[in-house]
Scaffold this active site. Structure first.
Site, PDB file in Angstrom:
ATOM      1  N   GLY A   1       0.825  -1.211   0.000  1.00 27.84           N
ATOM      2  CA  GLY A   1       0.000   0.000   0.000  1.00 27.84           C
ATOM      3  C   GLY A   1       0.853   1.254   0.000  1.00 27.84           C
ATOM      4  O   GLY A   1       1.000   1.948   0.996  1.00 27.84           O
TER       5      GLY A   1
ATOM      6  N   ASP B   1       2.138  -1.769  -4.811  1.00 28.09           N
ATOM      7  CA  ASP B   1       0.812  -1.171  -5.019  1.00 28.09           C
ATOM      8  C   ASP B   1       0.480  -1.308  -6.500  1.00 28.09           C
ATOM      9  O   ASP B   1       1.373  -1.202  -7.347  1.00 28.09           O
ATOM     10  CB  ASP B   1       0.849   0.324  -4.624  1.00 28.09           C
ATOM     11  CG  ASP B   1      -0.522   0.915  -4.326  1.00 28.09           C
ATOM     12  OD1 ASP B   1      -1.436   0.780  -5.156  1.00 28.09           O
ATOM     13  OD2 ASP B   1      -0.665   1.534  -3.259  1.00 28.09           O
TER      14      ASP B   1
ATOM     15  N   GLY C   1      -5.621   2.563  -6.691  1.00 28.23           N
ATOM     16  CA  GLY C   1      -6.451   2.948  -5.557  1.00 28.23           C
ATOM     17  C   GLY C   1      -7.305   1.821  -5.036  1.00 28.23           C
ATOM     18  O   GLY C   1      -7.629   0.872  -5.757  1.00 28.23           O
TER      19      GLY C   1
ATOM     20  N   HIS D   1      -8.631  -2.956   2.293  1.00 31.35           N
ATOM     21  CA  HIS D   1      -9.274  -3.285   3.556  1.00 31.35           C
ATOM     22  C   HIS D   1     -10.540  -4.102   3.338  1.00 31.35           C
ATOM     23  O   HIS D   1     -11.378  -4.223   4.219  1.00 31.35           O
ATOM     24  CB  HIS D   1      -9.574  -2.010   4.333  1.00 31.35           C
ATOM     25  CG  HIS D   1      -8.325  -1.292   4.795  1.00 31.35           C
ATOM     26  ND1 HIS D   1      -7.080  -1.883   4.758  1.00 31.35           N
ATOM     27  CD2 HIS D   1      -8.123  -0.062   5.309  1.00 31.35           C
ATOM     28  CE1 HIS D   1      -6.176  -1.026   5.215  1.00 31.35           C
ATOM     29  NE2 HIS D   1      -6.779   0.100   5.548  1.00 31.35           N
TER      30      HIS D   1
END
Ligand code: SAH
Ligand code: MG
Length: 207
Positions: A43, A68, A72, A141
């Site tokens: 992240g 990452d 997003g 998450h």
């Protein structure tokens, strides 16, 4: 742990989701664990936490590997709570945080201390064969993906090394539960408590 005020200014100027007190706790954990191996971050976003981890790793002669896909998380997409229109690539209208992260690393003079990996976190984790002094989980998450990240990366934590988990909220009214479930899974699988600050949790793999 004395941090260069210029670095702290860059951290503050970098978009991200790490409060100051938790960032300092993360930095201290990485300083303590980096002698055991490289630091892994899941992240990157725009590099706010990467700057802190890189400063810590450099002190131990180590590097950060930060992963990452730079598109997003769910909550960063247009129409969602944490969407930032400044991070949209005008060429295709999609989120692209990679140039922002690269800019932050360059401004801090930390480009040589960070390996930026663009890809899906659990996929990269399964390809990673090495050890890490510290693994910082701060990617998706969503329950399934957070669990996949844990499964892919927890095995990399060296004996005596640290796993750091962000956005752990024991009370569902404070936030999503996936990181909390991951934290409890780590404890159930033999990691031991090694500190907490805000929603940051540290657990250690026994040496
Ligand atoms: N550590 C940063 C914030 C990270 S935000 C800070 O504190 O400032 C979460 C990041 O995880 C987003 O940039 C998103 O693109 C990334 N992410 C979410 N799911 C992912 C996945 N499956 N693979 C790779 N990256 C993912
Ligand atoms: Mg976070």
């Amino acid at each position: 742990m004395a941090l260069d005020p210029a670095l702290l200014d860059l951290v503050a100027a970098t978009p991200g989701f790490m409060p100051d007190d938790e960032g300092l706790a993360l930095h201290a954990a990485a300083v303590a664990a980096a002698p055991l191996g490289p630091v892994v971050e899941v992240g990157t976003y725009c590099g706010r936490t990467t700057l802190l981890l890189a400063d810590a790793a450099r002190r131990a002669g180590q590097v950060v590997v930060t992963v990452d896909h730079h598109r997003g998380s769910e909550e960063h997409q247009p129409g969602w709570e944490y969407h930032d229109p400044a991070l949209v690539d005008p060429a295709d209208g999609r989120l692209d945080t990679l140039p922002h992260a690269r800019r932050a690393l360059a401004a801090a003079g930390l480009e040589d201390d960070v390996v930026v990996v663009v890809g899906r976190s659990d996929l990269v984790g399964r390809l990673w064969g090495g050890r890490a002094g510290l693994v910082f989980l701060d990617g998706s998450h969503v329950e399934d993906q957070a669990q996949r990240d844990y499964a892919a990366w927890a095995p990399a934590v060296a004996p005596g090394g640290l796993l750091a988990i962000h956005d752990v909220f024991p009370d569902p009214r404070d936030g999503g539960q996936a990181p909390h479930h991951v934290w409890r899974r780590a404890l159930a699988e033999g990691f031991t408590p090694a500190g907490a600050q805000g929603s940051l949790r540290l657990v250690r793999r026994p040496a």
